[in-house]
Enzyme design. Structure first.
Site, PDB file in Angstrom:
ATOM      1  N   ASP A 246       0.817  -1.218   0.000  1.00  0.00           N
ATOM      2  CA  ASP A 246       0.000   0.000   0.000  1.00  0.00           C
ATOM      3  C   ASP A 246       0.846   1.260   0.000  1.00  0.00           C
ATOM      4  OD1 ASP A 246      -2.734   0.303  -0.317  1.00  0.00           O
ATOM      5  OD2 ASP A 246      -3.009   1.082   1.705  1.00  0.00           O
ATOM      6  N   ASP A 614     -11.215  -5.066  11.883  1.00  0.00           N
ATOM      7  CA  ASP A 614     -11.380  -6.501  12.112  1.00  0.00           C
ATOM      8  C   ASP A 614     -12.616  -6.788  12.967  1.00  0.00           C
ATOM      9  OD1 ASP A 614     -10.232  -5.228  14.228  1.00  0.00           O
ATOM     10  OD2 ASP A 614      -8.506  -6.543  14.412  1.00  0.00           O
TER      11      ASP A 614
END
Length: 914
Positions: A246, A614
């Site tokens: 990224d 998450d």
């Protein structure tokens, strides 16, 4: 998918696409606009016999078999394309039946088994919990009915804190009511799906590894993770590893290229000698007898040669990192003279490089290697990229286009595969014919290397991973913790779990022995029984609603190949699609505008809205009715690194707590979300509520830890004089707390030292990181102010556990430091006051001292972290200590508030001559 295709870079929105070879000029991809049927592979416009046909003009797919043309609406009510996919699924089911899967299932022995805890361990535990709840209610009643009028403020503060602690304990305790264990049988899995002489039937798995900055996440660490994945004990044609960069770093790209070359030597070495672990750095660093269980005469020679190869590999990687530390002003240049497409990390095209694949992916012994794909999604100014969650969703789409495995393993770049059979462990659950279809993910516990033996700051999180998560596994499954998790792809696509057959309800008759009345059967139910609703019984509601092109694009985005892949439950890519067309479509699905006006991040993939994506992602799946499973193999599946330094550890906890605060104030708050479907079990909701409200405990905890010092300095207390009857409440409460802890450790196997470290860090983190998270979260929600509390200085120590003793000053250290100082000052002042006032003042003092020592003992690891090594006390701590001690001494001499004031004679009684 060709491994030699080169680096493909491009932007779908800008209509740019180039392929960069290592020593060639950039070339434009050709022949990418051909229309190919996604089902049969024929060119659109011609049938197998060369005759013309009419392509589907309703769904928008290039489909040539059983096309839907104008006028079909008058003939059928169901899309032909649905029947096409159904036919494919039926054909696969026939193949599975031929391979012998179902006869084996009839034996009644699966690959996994749920093992309840022995009643001799769990029943006393539950009885003590109920007793503790009853005692806690009596204690709080006593506290409310017996106020301390001379210190009403202190009393009220303490009672409010104790009520909150009781509420927090209930949220934490009751989700642990049904703890279970699980067992897996890998031999049965192999017998069922790996029959000799037949194709391997194990499900393919796509593995995701995410990294951002090579300066903070060393490429050597990422390389070890990738090598351990490529060397897993799993069919090589079933494994594909995707690395998300990224940060668009050429250092990461070149390091991955070196890793691919080294894998050609490392993978066959691992499989030949069955070594564990299969991350070379950890394998060669192990201080064990590496000759144990090794019988091949060539092992020592080959191991020595492989270690030398790895050392040379490390030198090459370190050279890349050293070169990357000084970026040239003109930007990075690739080997063929082409500028690196990611020179501007905030404005660059999407990039994909297939390092290992079907072509060119062979090891030194000529065997095929798993796929290895480098991915860097497109980034442009003005777009929200959603950090890690956005990167993971890009990997989901890329992998769906290129390989489309039905299951996905998510790993952080510093979490390597410690158990080469970890994926097989997960398949024991996900491929189970009875319960596997309703399982959304398999979560493995996090284990760590490099932690000091005392685990001063509770980095192991043993209480959470070995107690809390096992409790949740007995309800609806563990929460998703960000890494070490194998997902079912269909669950990430937002589908609901398949509906199983319902149990027949008991219907009473009108005769006397039966109780109740006969329930009337609704008319529509009788119609279904007569066969009128039979056609709707087996229809999948989710896919029925999404069958139109408009719904597909709104939900998944405008990619025909990707949308087709979402309907392929068992995975796989259309057989006719060329590698070049797949790479072009892969560039499309990682473009920065692909998610616009879709449900990505809202209902699909990793959910946006919190830095702890998450927890949010797992919560959404559980709300849809999916269940998860907690897998704890004997050999830990994955291992990572943990920040053993105090400041780094607190900043890590700050990030987690801030994410929980963001979820609490969002529309996904477990307090309010998910009631409509009614598929989230109540105890599971308790656990999710606890994950979002636990940072707020920092406020009463800070107040409660301040009370002992105030009581000692003001000679007041939060409780009235305790009678003999009232002492029973206190003794019973402390006894129930101790009994709960002992029985919990007994069934979980957690050591008392690990439990105590967890209790200590609960206080340390609560009065520092959690407190700052609450403040930062409130500022962000109420005032729109986004603040960060970061480490301002760094130090490096090359010796073992040297980082543990490194002092890094951060604002998170101020609250616990202040609590330590005022409580120590309070103890000194209280003892001095008792000495001056005589023997009768020692009795009330003991309760206050016990209270203060409770705070100091819990903050003791923090104090050791401040002090560093005994001979390396930080200068700032010395300055603080001397300054505060001097100020307190001057105030003591000047005010002298604790010396008992003696009264003179009363002149009214005895006059002047008294």
């Amino acid at each position: 998918m060709e491994a030699s295709a080169g680096l493909v870079a491009g932007s779908h929105t800008r209509n740019e696409l180039v392929v960069i070879h290592g020593h060639e000029e950039p070339k434009t991809l050709r022949n990418l606009d051909g229309q190919v049927c996604e089902i049969c592979g024929d060119q659109v416009g011609l049938t197998v016999d060369g005759e013309l046909f009419v392509a589907c003009n309703e769904c928008g797919f290039p489909v040539c078999r059983s096309p839907r043309v104008e006028g079909d609406d008058d003939e059928e009510d169901v899309d032909d394309i649905e029947h096409e996919f159904k036919a494919i699924e039926d054909e696969k089911k026939k193949q599975e039946h031929v391979s012998g899967e179902f006869p084996l299932a009839s034996h009644g022995h699966g690959e996994q088994m749920k093992v309840p805890l022995p009643s001799s361990r769990i029943n006393p535990y539950r009885m003590v919990i109920i007793a503790r709840l009853f005692i806690l209610a009596l204690f709080l009643r006593y506290r409310l009915l017996n106020p301390v009028h001379e210190s009403i403020g202190l009393w009220l503060t303490s009672v409010v804190c104790e009520i909150w602690f009781a509420f927090s304990w209930i949220l934490d305790q009751f989700p642990k009511w049904f703890p279970i264990d699980r067992e897996t049988y890998l031999d049965r899995l192999s017998i069922r799906y790996e029959k000799e002489g037949e194709p391997n039937m194990l499900a393919p798995v796509d593995v995701f590894v995410s990294t951002v900055d090579p300066m903070k996440e060393p490429p050597l660490v990422t390389a070890n993770t990738v090598l351990s994945i490529l060397a897993m004990d799993y069919p090589v044609d079933k494994i594909s590893c995707y690395v998300s960069d990224d940060g668009a770093s050429m250092c990461t790209f070149e390091a991955l290229s070196e890793t691919a070359e080294f894998a050609r030597k490392w993978v066959p070495f691992c499989k030949k000698f069955s070594i564990e672990p299969r991350a070379p750095e950890m394998y060669f660093a192990e201080k064990i007898d590496y000759l144990k269980d090794k019988v091949q005469p060539t092992f020592v020679k080959e191991r020595r040669a492989m270690k030398r190869e790895y050392e040379e590999f490390k030198v090459r990687i370190n050279a890349l990192v050293a070169k990357a530390s000084k970026a040239p002003s003109e930007g990075w240049i690739m080997q063929d003279g082409t500028p690196w497409p990611g020179n501007n990390t905030r404005d660059h095209p999407g990039m994909i490089q297939v390092f290992l694949g079907h072509s060119g992916g062979l090891d030194t012994e000529g065997n095929e290697l798993p796929r290895l794909v480098y991915v860097s999604r497109e980034k442009r100014p003005g777009y929200s990229h959603h950090k890690k969650a956005g990167a993971m969703n890009a990997l989901v789409r890329v992998s769906a286009v290129l390989t489309n495995a039905p299951f996905m393993l998510n790993l952080d770049c510093d979490h390597y595969v410690n158990n080469s059979k970890a994926v097989r462990e997960a398949m024991c659950f996900l491929m189970d014919p009875q319960v596997g279809k309703k399982v959304c993910y398999i979560q493995f516990p996090q284990r760590f290397d490099g932690i000091d033996k005392n685990d001063r700051y509770a980095n192991k999180n043993s209480v959470f991973f070995d107690i809390n998560m096992r409790g949740l596994d007995g309800i609806q499954g563990p929460v998703y913790v960000g890494t070490g998790c194998v997902f079912r792809r269909q669950a990430l696509y937002g589908y609901n779990p398949p509906k199983g057959p319902k149990r027949p309800k008991m219907v009473s008759c009108d005769c006397c022995p039966c109780f109740g009345r006969r329930k009337k059967v609704p008319k529509y139910a009788r119609n279904e029984a007569n066969g009128e609703g039979a056609s709707l019984q087996g229809m999948d509601d989710d896919k029925e609603l999404l069958m139109s092109q408009m719904n597909f694009e709104k939900r998944f985005g405008q990619s025909a190949i990707f949308v087709t892949s979402t309907l392929m439950i068992e995975g796989g890519v259309p057989p006719s699609t060329s590698p070049a067309a797949l790479l072009k479509e892969a560039i499309h699905v990682i473009s920065c505008g692909y998610e616009d006006k879709t449900e990505w991040g809202l209902e699909l993939g990793w959910i946006y809205g919190s830095i702890t994506e998450d927890i949010l992602t797992g919560f959404k799946m559980h709300c849809r009715g999916w269940r998860s499973i907690y897998c704890m193999p004997t050999r830990p599946a994955f291992k990572g690194t943990a920040p053993i330094n105090l400041s780094d550890r607190l900043n890590q906890v700050l990030r987690w707590a801030l994410g929980s605060i963001e979820i609490f104030f969002s529309h996904h708050s477990p307090l309010l979300y998910g009631y409509k479907e009614g598929k989230l079990k109540w105890l599971e909701r308790f656990a999710y509520v606890n994950t979002t409200v636990y940072p707020f405990t920092s406020l009463p905890l800070l107040a409660y830890c301040t009370l002992p010092a105030i009581c000692l300095l003001t000679d007041k207390f939060i409780m009235p004089p305790i009678s003999t009857f009232a002492s029973i409440f206190f003794i019973s409460l402390f006894s129930s707390i101790i009994a709960t802890g002992i029985l919990e450790l007994r069934w979980s196997g957690v050591s008392i030292e690990e439990w105590w470290r967890n209790e200590q860090f609960w206080v340390i983190g609560g009065v520092s990181a959690h407190l700052f998270a609450v403040v930062q979260g409130l500022l962000k929600v109420l005032a729109g102010i986004d603040t960060n509390f970061t480490v301002t200085s760094k130090a490096v120590d090359d010796e073992e556990f040297g980082e543990l003793y490194t002092f890094k000053w951060t604002t998170l250290l101020i609250p616990p430091t202040t609590l330590l100082i005022i409580n120590i000052v309070g103890v000194v002042a209280g003892i001095a006051d008792a000495i001056n006032n005589g023997y009768q003042s020692w009795g009330p003092l003991f309760g206050k001292l016990f209270f203060a020592f409770w705070v100091i003992v819990h903050l003791y690891p923090f104090l050791k972290g401040l002090m560093g090594r005994q001979n390396r006390t930080p200068t700032i701590v010395v300055i603080w200590s001397v300054l505060l001690a001097s100020i307190f001494s001057l105030l003591w001499v000047r005010i002298d508030p604790f010396v008992m004031k003696t009264k003179g004679p009363d002149s009214k009684q005895c006059g002047l001559n008294c």
